[in-house]
Design an enzyme around this catalytic site. Structure first.
Site, PDB file in Angstrom:
ATOM      1  N   LYS A  84       0.834  -1.198   0.000  1.00  0.00           N
ATOM      2  CA  LYS A  84       0.000   0.000   0.000  1.00  0.00           C
ATOM      3  C   LYS A  84       0.872   1.253   0.000  1.00  0.00           C
ATOM      4  O   LYS A  84       1.892   1.325   0.700  1.00  0.00           O
ATOM      5  CB  LYS A  84      -0.911  -0.038   1.226  1.00  0.00           C
ATOM      6  CG  LYS A  84      -1.956   1.043   1.297  1.00  0.00           C
ATOM      7  CD  LYS A  84      -2.863   0.800   2.508  1.00  0.00           C
ATOM      8  CE  LYS A  84      -3.968   1.822   2.621  1.00  0.00           C
ATOM      9  NZ  LYS A  84      -4.865   1.530   3.760  1.00  0.00           N
ATOM     10  N   SER A 159      -9.299   2.047   2.220  1.00  0.00           N
ATOM     11  CA  SER A 159      -8.253   2.746   1.507  1.00  0.00           C
ATOM     12  C   SER A 159      -7.214   1.843   0.840  1.00  0.00           C
ATOM     13  O   SER A 159      -6.372   2.309   0.082  1.00  0.00           O
ATOM     14  CB  SER A 159      -7.543   3.708   2.462  1.00  0.00           C
ATOM     15  OG  SER A 159      -6.959   3.032   3.560  1.00  0.00           O
ATOM     16  N   SER A 183     -10.337  -0.484   5.996  1.00  0.00           N
ATOM     17  CA  SER A 183      -9.480  -0.209   4.843  1.00  0.00           C
ATOM     18  C   SER A 183      -8.859  -1.446   4.208  1.00  0.00           C
ATOM     19  O   SER A 183      -8.370  -1.375   3.079  1.00  0.00           O
ATOM     20  CB  SER A 183      -8.370   0.773   5.236  1.00  0.00           C
ATOM     21  OG  SER A 183      -8.905   2.064   5.419  1.00  0.00           O
TER      22      SER A 183
END
Length: 472
Positions: A84, A159, A183
């Site tokens: 990420k 996210s 997320s």
């Protein structure tokens, strides 16, 4: 050979790929080149891997191959993966999707990234996020929008949306994400893959944003790292690499996660939760969870839907909202109205959180796993705007009715607020073919129980991650 590797990358697990490298059936460099080729071929319309580090990845792969020749037994030997964007990788941008930070380059790897590299993983680059990590779609002014490989007109979640999309398209078998309010679990659900919110603080967050300085790890954080993969076994494999004591505590402390509570589905005590006092849920998600519950009962598991021991979900969500108000008061840059808050307000929130955590401890003396929706709906169509506080304006259509967007975060925060481990897993499809996921929530520090449960469910009922059409 390349075509064979292309197929392997789309279908093989990280565990299988690492075993192949360790036995020299394939080289880490060959796997890396194949993964790079898949990203270059597939990622254009998806836009998941937004930061690419292919030359250094090939150098990493060569070093892993040398280590394997010398007898190194690396658990992730040669596994190509991405992380990420919000995790620092030395020399690569960490922006959180915020334009002011687009030129920031950290000089050291995050602890979690270092652990992955030390285990033999090959870091190909970074995956997309929403601006500020504050949305369930992954769209920002630095890298643009990521699309769901199952339906490019829909969100892959956020996210860790780029992470889930890369997995679902078969570009990589393993990802590193982060979660507090869903997320990891929401993107896993939207894209039909597995994801694990780890018990808070068992994976170091040192080197996880914000842009410009990274996080100074503290004893009580409001986010947790976790792996994402296409199998539950790979979640356990990656967690074994990622979890452990770092920094000043490492001189005295050690982490020893307990084994799964049970060896088979028939021994699990399952609590099914498909209603929430402040959030809605789509009927197709409820139907998929109900079908799973029925299958579990046929397999011999104990399945319950009511218990006086269940902590109040309304009280828990009210505490989340109060935490948010206090955070906005402490950090005006977060936007929204400027509420008043004192140190006592913050201490009261922390105390309330601990009370709820202890109630969950009591609950899990009688139950092993809670099954609940990851989110209120399957992958929704993209919203047009990039908004740091999207919940103030949006609505979602659930069973033909428009409902407020903001309250729906209660489903993932049910586990995030008390800092419990939760494993997201695919459990079905909608009539339109979109993935449906559920989260399996477990007792604090018993991460291996929820991951094992997800693995049993997948194996017993054939509920596996499927490569999206965009990756075939």
């Amino acid at each position: 050979m390349m075509q064979q590797l292309n197929v392997a990358l789309a279908t093989a697990s990280a565990k299988e790929l690492a075993a192949a490298v360790r036995t020299k059936s394939v080289s880490a460099l060959e796997l890396t080149d194949a993964a790079i080729a898949r990203i270059e071929s597939l990622d254009g319309p998806i836009n998941a891997v937004v930061v690419r580090d292919f030359d250094r990845a090939r150098d990493q792969a060569r070093q892993v191959d040398l280590a394997v020749v010398k007898g190194a037994d690396l658990p992730l030997a040669g596994v190509p993966m991405t992380v990420k964007e919000s995790f620092n990788v030395a020399g690569l941008p960490t922006t959180f999707g915020l334009e002011f930070a687009k030129d920031y380059r950290p000089t050291e790897d995050a602890d979690a990234v270092r652990r992955l590299k030390d285990a033999g993983a090959i870091i190909l680059g970074k995956t997309n996020v929403p601006a500020g990590l504050t949305d369930y779609q992954s769209d920002n002014p630095v890298y643009g929008r990521t699309n769901n490989p199952h339906d490019l007109s829909r969100s892959p979640g956020g996210s860790s949306g780029g992470s889930a999309a890369a997995l679902a398209a078969g570009m990589v078998p393993l990802e590193l994400g982060s979660d507090a309010g869903g997320s990891i679990r929401v993107p896993a659900s939207f894209c039909g893959v597995f994801g694990h919110l780890a018990s808070f603080d068992i994976i170091s967050l040192e080197g996880f944003g914000p842009p410009g300085g990274g996080m100074i790890a503290q004893g009580r954080s409001w986010a947790a790292a976790g792996p994402m993969a296409r199998t539950a076994d790979d979640l356990a494999l990656a967690l074994g690499v990622l979890a452990g004591v770092e920094g000043r505590n490492a001189v005295a402390y050690r982490l020893a996660l307990p084994p799964p509570r049970h060896n088979g589905l028939g021994d699990y005590r399952v609590f099914v939760l498909t209603e929430h006092p402040t959030a809605s849920v789509d009927s197709e998600i409820v139907a998929a969870i109900d079908a799973l519950a029925a299958n579990l009962e046929r397999a011999g598991a104990s399945v319950s839907r009511h218990s006086e021991l269940l902590p109040s979900l309304a009280e828990s969500q009210a505490l989340v909202e109060r935490f948010t108000e206090v955070a906005r008061a402490r950090m005006p840059s977060l936007g929204g109205p400027p509420p008043k808050a004192t140190v006592k307000d913050y201490v009261d929130c922390i105390t309330g959180q601990e009370v709820i955590r202890r109630k969950w401890d009591v609950f899990f003396q009688s139950f092993d796993v809670v099954i609940a929706p990851c989110y209120s709906v399957p992958a929704f169509p993209h919203f047009a705007e990039q908004d740091p506080w999207p919940g103030l304006k949006r609505t979602l259509r659930i069973d033909g009715v428009d409902v407020a967007y903001a309250p729906q975060h209660a489903w993932p925060l049910m586990a995030g607020m008390p800092q419990l481990p939760a494993t997201a897993a695919p459990i079905g499809r909608t009539r339109d073919g979109l993935p449906i996921g559920a989260q399996f929530i477990g007792p604090f520090l018993e991460d291996l129980t929820t991951i094992a449960f997800a693995g049993h469910v997948s194996a017993e009922f054939g509920l596996t991650a499927e490569i999206a059409a965009a990756g075939r």
